[in-house]
Design a protein around this motif. Structure first.
Motif, PDB file in Angstrom:
ATOM      1  N   ALA A  29      31.767  40.123   1.850  1.00  0.00           N
ATOM      2  CA  ALA A  29      31.551  40.687   3.361  1.00  0.00           C
ATOM      3  C   ALA A  29      30.135  41.382   3.186  1.00  0.00           C
ATOM      4  CB  ALA A  29      32.505  41.820   3.780  1.00  0.00           C
ATOM      5  N   GLN A  30      29.964  42.141   2.140  1.00  0.00           N
ATOM      6  CA  GLN A  30      28.849  42.976   2.151  1.00  0.00           C
ATOM      7  C   GLN A  30      27.410  41.899   1.826  1.00  0.00           C
ATOM      8  OE1 GLN A  30      29.947  45.638  -1.001  1.00  0.00           O
ATOM      9  NE2 GLN A  30      30.735  47.235   0.527  1.00  0.00           N
ATOM     10  N   GLY A  31      27.757  40.921   0.985  1.00  0.00           N
ATOM     11  CA  GLY A  31      26.723  39.873   0.659  1.00  0.00           C
ATOM     12  C   GLY A  31      26.341  38.953   1.729  1.00  0.00           C
ATOM     13  N   VAL A  32      27.259  38.744   2.566  1.00  0.00           N
ATOM     14  CA  VAL A  32      26.741  37.862   3.593  1.00  0.00           C
ATOM     15  C   VAL A  32      26.201  38.499   4.767  1.00  0.00           C
ATOM     16  CG1 VAL A  32      27.751  36.252   5.383  1.00  0.00           C
ATOM     17  CG2 VAL A  32      28.549  36.245   2.917  1.00  0.00           C
ATOM     18  N   SER A  33      26.771  40.077   5.003  1.00  0.00           N
ATOM     19  CA  SER A  33      26.240  40.593   6.101  1.00  0.00           C
ATOM     20  C   SER A  33      24.988  41.150   5.824  1.00  0.00           C
ATOM     21  CB  SER A  33      27.246  41.842   6.368  1.00  0.00           C
ATOM     22  OG  SER A  33      27.271  42.709   5.204  1.00  0.00           O
ATOM     23  N   ALA A  34      24.573  41.264   4.452  1.00  0.00           N
ATOM     24  CA  ALA A  34      23.144  41.668   4.123  1.00  0.00           C
ATOM     25  C   ALA A  34      22.117  40.717   4.795  1.00  0.00           C
ATOM     26  CB  ALA A  34      22.879  41.812   2.673  1.00  0.00           C
ATOM     27  N   LEU A  35      22.437  39.489   5.081  1.00  0.00           N
ATOM     28  CA  LEU A  35      21.525  38.377   5.480  1.00  0.00           C
ATOM     29  C   LEU A  35      21.324  38.598   7.007  1.00  0.00           C
ATOM     30  CD1 LEU A  35      23.083  35.461   3.446  1.00  0.00           C
ATOM     31  CD2 LEU A  35      21.162  36.639   2.999  1.00  0.00           C
ATOM     32  N   LEU A  36      22.116  39.373   7.633  1.00  0.00           N
ATOM     33  CA  LEU A  36      22.109  39.563   9.217  1.00  0.00           C
ATOM     34  C   LEU A  36      21.217  40.715   9.416  1.00  0.00           C
ATOM     35  CD1 LEU A  36      26.124  39.273  10.026  1.00  0.00           C
ATOM     36  CD2 LEU A  36      24.349  37.723  10.707  1.00  0.00           C
ATOM     37  N   ARG A  72      20.377  44.352  10.683  1.00  0.00           N
ATOM     38  CA  ARG A  72      21.146  45.450  10.365  1.00  0.00           C
ATOM     39  C   ARG A  72      22.044  45.789  11.521  1.00  0.00           C
ATOM     40  NH1 ARG A  72      18.848  51.212   7.883  1.00  0.00           N
ATOM     41  NH2 ARG A  72      21.016  52.259   7.710  1.00  0.00           N
ATOM     42  N   GLU A  73      21.560  45.953  12.681  1.00  0.00           N
ATOM     43  CA  GLU A  73      22.322  46.411  13.803  1.00  0.00           C
ATOM     44  C   GLU A  73      23.463  45.434  14.216  1.00  0.00           C
ATOM     45  OE1 GLU A  73      22.472  49.257  15.705  1.00  0.00           O
ATOM     46  OE2 GLU A  73      21.203  49.757  14.019  1.00  0.00           O
ATOM     47  N   GLU A  74      23.107  44.155  13.872  1.00  0.00           N
ATOM     48  CA  GLU A  74      24.242  43.128  14.146  1.00  0.00           C
ATOM     49  C   GLU A  74      25.440  43.334  13.002  1.00  0.00           C
ATOM     50  OE1 GLU A  74      24.933  38.271  14.971  1.00  0.00           O
ATOM     51  OE2 GLU A  74      23.022  39.064  14.171  1.00  0.00           O
ATOM     52  N   ALA A  75      24.793  43.572  11.789  1.00  0.00           N
ATOM     53  CA  ALA A  75      25.795  43.897  10.822  1.00  0.00           C
ATOM     54  C   ALA A  75      26.935  44.816  10.947  1.00  0.00           C
ATOM     55  CB  ALA A  75      25.217  43.846   9.278  1.00  0.00           C
ATOM     56  N   ARG A  76      26.129  46.169  11.503  1.00  0.00           N
ATOM     57  CA  ARG A  76      26.995  47.052  11.622  1.00  0.00           C
ATOM     58  C   ARG A  76      27.806  46.755  13.008  1.00  0.00           C
ATOM     59  NH1 ARG A  76      22.905  52.265  11.749  1.00  0.00           N
ATOM     60  NH2 ARG A  76      24.886  53.424  11.875  1.00  0.00           N
ATOM     61  N   ALA A 136      33.522  46.139  14.544  1.00  0.00           N
ATOM     62  CA  ALA A 136      34.482  45.376  15.160  1.00  0.00           C
ATOM     63  C   ALA A 136      35.705  45.115  14.264  1.00  0.00           C
ATOM     64  CB  ALA A 136      33.864  44.230  15.636  1.00  0.00           C
ATOM     65  N   ALA A 137      35.276  44.960  12.947  1.00  0.00           N
ATOM     66  CA  ALA A 137      36.370  44.405  11.892  1.00  0.00           C
ATOM     67  C   ALA A 137      37.124  45.589  11.664  1.00  0.00           C
ATOM     68  CB  ALA A 137      35.541  43.967  10.802  1.00  0.00           C
ATOM     69  N   GLY A 138      36.707  47.004  11.707  1.00  0.00           N
ATOM     70  CA  GLY A 138      37.417  47.997  11.600  1.00  0.00           C
ATOM     71  C   GLY A 138      37.401  48.816  10.258  1.00  0.00           C
ATOM     72  N   ILE A 139      36.305  48.265   9.556  1.00  0.00           N
ATOM     73  CA  ILE A 139      35.663  48.932   8.608  1.00  0.00           C
ATOM     74  C   ILE A 139      35.582  50.519   8.654  1.00  0.00           C
ATOM     75  CG2 ILE A 139      34.136  49.183   6.503  1.00  0.00           C
ATOM     76  CD1 ILE A 139      35.867  46.408   6.465  1.00  0.00           C
ATOM     77  N   SER A 140      36.383  51.484   7.693  1.00  0.00           N
ATOM     78  CA  SER A 140      36.042  52.729   7.705  1.00  0.00           C
ATOM     79  C   SER A 140      35.728  53.353   6.317  1.00  0.00           C
ATOM     80  CB  SER A 140      37.248  53.266   8.216  1.00  0.00           C
ATOM     81  OG  SER A 140      37.302  54.764   7.926  1.00  0.00           O
ATOM     82  N   GLU A 141      34.799  54.119   6.101  1.00  0.00           N
ATOM     83  CA  GLU A 141      34.528  54.682   4.839  1.00  0.00           C
ATOM     84  C   GLU A 141      35.584  55.520   4.281  1.00  0.00           C
ATOM     85  OE1 GLU A 141      31.454  57.716   5.508  1.00  0.00           O
ATOM     86  OE2 GLU A 141      30.133  56.352   6.399  1.00  0.00           O
ATOM     87  N   HIS A 142      36.579  55.575   4.936  1.00  0.00           N
ATOM     88  CA  HIS A 142      38.040  56.363   4.503  1.00  0.00           C
ATOM     89  C   HIS A 142      38.925  55.567   4.184  1.00  0.00           C
ATOM     90  CE1 HIS A 142      35.431  59.980   5.104  1.00  0.00           C
ATOM     91  NE2 HIS A 142      35.611  59.723   6.457  1.00  0.00           N
ATOM     92  N   ALA A 143      38.806  54.093   4.610  1.00  0.00           N
ATOM     93  CA  ALA A 143      39.996  53.200   4.366  1.00  0.00           C
ATOM     94  C   ALA A 143      40.239  52.971   2.818  1.00  0.00           C
ATOM     95  CB  ALA A 143      39.817  51.841   5.230  1.00  0.00           C
ATOM     96  N   ASP A 144      41.433  52.742   2.469  1.00  0.00           N
ATOM     97  CA  ASP A 144      41.643  52.783   1.113  1.00  0.00           C
ATOM     98  C   ASP A 144      42.931  52.035   0.752  1.00  0.00           C
ATOM     99  OD1 ASP A 144      42.095  52.612  -1.498  1.00  0.00           O
ATOM    100  OD2 ASP A 144      42.549  54.973  -1.915  1.00  0.00           O
ATOM    101  N   GLU A 145      42.706  50.518   0.457  1.00  0.00           N
ATOM    102  CA  GLU A 145      43.779  49.668   0.577  1.00  0.00           C
ATOM    103  C   GLU A 145      44.702  49.918  -0.535  1.00  0.00           C
ATOM    104  OE1 GLU A 145      42.731  45.661  -1.682  1.00  0.00           O
ATOM    105  OE2 GLU A 145      40.733  46.547  -0.837  1.00  0.00           O
ATOM    106  N   HIS A 146      44.277  50.912  -1.632  1.00  0.00           N
ATOM    107  CA  HIS A 146      45.149  51.103  -2.601  1.00  0.00           C
ATOM    108  C   HIS A 146      46.263  52.143  -2.221  1.00  0.00           C
ATOM    109  CE1 HIS A 146      42.683  49.072  -5.348  1.00  0.00           C
ATOM    110  NE2 HIS A 146      41.470  49.797  -4.936  1.00  0.00           N
TER     111      HIS A 146
END
Length: 201
Positions: A18-25, A27-31, A36-46
């Motif tokens: 996700a980070q590698g592909v979004s870096a090609l967009l 910045r505002e579009e990537a954010r 929209a995808a629901g990425i949170s700094e505090h999300a922890d899948e573990h």
């Protein structure tokens, strides 16, 4: 013709994808896609690694996200590849498949972010390098497993791979499923003139 080259020589993981592909967009579009995808700094899948998530539950999570139709369709396809691989690994039907860490809310968000980033780039073709898997063993909800883990190995069955010289799980099941879903062919190097190159491991 626009070609996206996925550099998997360091592995393939959903967050790195996700980070590698979004870096090609831009910045505002990537954010915007990230939100929209629901990425949170505090999300922890573990924290959800030992919880079970059915295929239907994961589909509901994907469908609930405010993503473009192409991104949702791709995410459903990626998790379909993953479900098939898990079913083979455990000798169960698709209805009986239960995801662990890969089906957590955080993990699904990363998978959706990866799919939305590719959809936003809208390449005419996606080419990938051979996939570096790493080697050794990984501890997970099913105990201690060899690398690549069975589900990962199933996804990568018809894809060129190499272990490399770094011990550890460099390619995860979801990372492998993303590469499998998007790449139409594999090549050791990016095609001549290719400007969209993403490192996904």
């Amino acid at each position: 013709m626009t070609t996206l080259y996925l550099d998997c020589t360091h592995g393939a993981r959903k967050d790195s994808f996700a980070q590698g592909v979004s870096a090609l967009l831009p910045r505002e579009e990537a954010r915007r896609i990230e939100r929209a995808a629901g990425i949170s700094e505090h999300a922890d899948e573990h924290t959800a690694a030992h919880h079970h998530h059915s295929v239907a539950e994961v589909h509901q999570m994907i469908q609930a996200k405010p993503l473009p139709a192409a991104a949702r369709e791709a995410a459903l396809g990626v998790y379909g590849v993953l479900a098939q691989a898990e079913a083979r690994a455990h000798g169960v039907t698709l209805e009986e498949v239960h995801f662990h860490a890969g089906g957590s809310a955080a993990a699904v968000s990363w998978g959706c972010y990866a799919c939305a980033a590719v959809a936003a780039l809208a390449p005419d073709e996606v080419v990938a390098s051979p996939v570096r898997t790493g080697f050794g063993f990984v501890d997970c909800a099913h105990g201690r497993l060899p690398i690549p883990a069975p589900a990962t190995a199933n996804v990568l069955e018809d894809i060129p791979t190499f272990a490399g010289d770094a011990e550890g799980e460099l390619t995860t099941p979801t990372g492998a499923a993303l590469v499998s879903w998007f790449a139409s062919r594999f090549a050791d190097e990016a095609p001549a003139g290719c400007e969209l190159i993403a490192q996904v491991g």
